[in-house]
Design an enzyme around this catalytic site. Structure first.
Site, mmCIF file in Angstrom:
data_model
loop_
_atom_site.group_PDB
_atom_site.id
_atom_site.type_symbol
_atom_site.label_atom_id
_atom_site.label_comp_id
_atom_site.label_asym_id
_atom_site.label_seq_id
_atom_site.Cartn_x
_atom_site.Cartn_y
_atom_site.Cartn_z
ATOM 1 N N ALA A 72 -11.413 -12.510 -39.719
ATOM 2 C CA ALA A 72 -11.388 -12.882 -41.129
ATOM 3 C C ALA A 72 -10.695 -14.210 -41.315
ATOM 4 C CB ALA A 72 -10.660 -11.810 -41.951
ATOM 5 N N SER A 74 -7.942 -16.104 -43.442
ATOM 6 C CA SER A 74 -6.762 -15.399 -43.952
ATOM 7 C C SER A 74 -5.729 -16.283 -44.654
ATOM 8 C CB SER A 74 -6.079 -14.657 -42.802
ATOM 9 O OG SER A 74 -5.641 -15.568 -41.803
ATOM 10 N N ASN A 89 -17.566 -15.341 -45.009
ATOM 11 C CA ASN A 89 -17.088 -14.798 -43.740
ATOM 12 C C ASN A 89 -16.544 -13.373 -43.887
ATOM 13 O OD1 ASN A 89 -16.167 -15.441 -40.783
ATOM 14 N ND2 ASN A 89 -14.407 -14.486 -41.765
ATOM 15 N N TYR A 138 -8.848 -14.426 -51.157
ATOM 16 C CA TYR A 138 -8.560 -13.759 -49.893
ATOM 17 C C TYR A 138 -8.319 -12.271 -50.121
ATOM 18 C CZ TYR A 138 -5.687 -11.961 -46.087
ATOM 19 O OH TYR A 138 -5.159 -11.171 -45.090
ATOM 20 N N LYS A 142 -10.784 -8.917 -49.039
ATOM 21 C CA LYS A 142 -10.341 -7.776 -48.237
ATOM 22 C C LYS A 142 -10.530 -6.469 -49.004
ATOM 23 C CE LYS A 142 -8.485 -9.527 -44.376
ATOM 24 N NZ LYS A 142 -8.622 -9.013 -43.009
ATOM 25 N N ARG A 216 11.120 -9.234 -48.468
ATOM 26 C CA ARG A 216 9.821 -8.886 -47.908
ATOM 27 C C ARG A 216 9.970 -7.890 -46.753
ATOM 28 N NH1 ARG A 216 8.809 -10.710 -52.001
ATOM 29 N NH2 ARG A 216 7.428 -12.455 -52.576
#
Length: 319
Positions: A72, A74, A89, A138, A142, A216
């Site tokens: 992919a 990304s 893609n 993006y 997905k 995060r």
């Protein structure tokens, strides 16, 4: 011994998964067009085919027990500037791959998805049942594939698993992050330590977190790879299992910067920068489903271990 096709297996995560599959006794073929991957990252014991997933019918046959799909585009920023590339893609390529998988009667597919499908989280930790509202092409591409897999499983009996990653970092046996452009915090910090850039920009220091910087969830790439192997065994014909992958706890930007300084011995200068639009204060995964459905438990959860492995890889590349 099973045989697996790893699409995008010359990239960071795909190459580590290919290595782990080989180490556990499986046969592996890597399919990669080398647009962002590296031929030298493909494990020596894997077969390699240079090709594009949009031509998947040329490469997929009934000899495969399953496909692990990493091929992919990304880059979030690039997806905003060139959305057509991501639809072509990530969505079109996966449609071609699914058609080839269906024609060859390959029964299992594990998909490399992303936390970007959630967009701005409504709560933390983020659970698979939370709303999906991606803020970039993006993330939208997905999420579109996740929906495709749900339909494919229900209509054609595919055993599908989507694994939604949060922040992947670290390195494994000579395989680590190599992106151009690089956008991830840990490799950017290591570039400063190696003298490749002058300083690191810290975007916002007034968030409602203990030290004011974003928090995060970081997961070691080897733990991530192990989840894919477990997913192959957990996949159920006609079902589509979706699992978040993360440690379930987070580290702040300040904690990551301090860890890099501690491990590299470099002062790592920093510059203050304004908050970036859309950056949530805290983004942490609920990995309960992965633990319960896959039997997965991350083992390399310490920030120092993640940074140390990434640092060893970065120094080896410079040597």
């Amino acid at each position: 011994m099973s045989k697996y096709l790893v699409t995008g297996g010359a990239g960071y995560i795909g190459s580590v998964v290919a290595r782990r599959l080989l180490e556990t006794g499986h046969r592996v073929t890597v399919l990669d067009n080398l647009s962002t991957g590296f031929r030298e990252s493909v494990p020596a014991d894997a077969e390699f085919t240079e090709g594009d997933i949009r031509d998947a019918a040329k490469w997929v046959d009934g000899s495969y027990d399953g496909v692990l799909h990493f091929a992919a585009c990304s880059q979030v920023g690039e997806s905003v500037a060139k959305p057509e590339k991501y639809w072509d893609n990530n969505v079109g390529g996966t449609m071609a791959l699914l058609a080839a998988v269906r024609a060859a009667r390959v029964r299992t597919l594990v998909f490399s998805s992303t936390a970007a499908v959630y967009g701005e989280p409504v709560r933390t930790p983020v659970a698979e049942s939370d709303p999906t509202a991606p803020t970039s092409p993006y993330g939208a591409s997905k999420l579109a594939v996740d929906h495709m897999l749900t339909g494919e499983a229900a209509a054609h009996g595919l055993a599908a698993v989507s694994l939604r990653y949060f922040n992947v970092a670290g390195a494994y046996r000579g395989l680590g992050e190599r992106h151009d452009p690089e956008t991830h915090l840990i490799p950017l910090l290591l570039d400063v330590a190696l003298g490749r850039r002058a300083a690191i920009s810290v975007y916002g220091d007034d968030y409602p977190t203990p030290d004011g910087t974003c928090v995060r969830d970081y997961i070691h790439v080897a733990d991530l790879a192990d989840a894919h192997l477990l997913a192959l065994g957990a996949a159920t014909p006609g079902g589509h299992l979706i699992c978040n992958l993360g440690n379930g706890s987070g580290f702040s930007v300040r904690e990551v910067v301090d860890a890099v300084r501690r491990i590299t011995g470099h002062p790592v200068p920093e510059t203050a920068a304004p908050r970036r639009p859309g950056d949530p204060a805290v983004l942490v995964a609920s990995a309960v489903a992965a633990r319960e459905r896959l039997g997965w438990e991350p083992r390399r959860t310490g920030l120092d271990e993640i940074v140390t492995d990434a640092w060893e890889f970065a120094r080896a590349r410079r040597a």
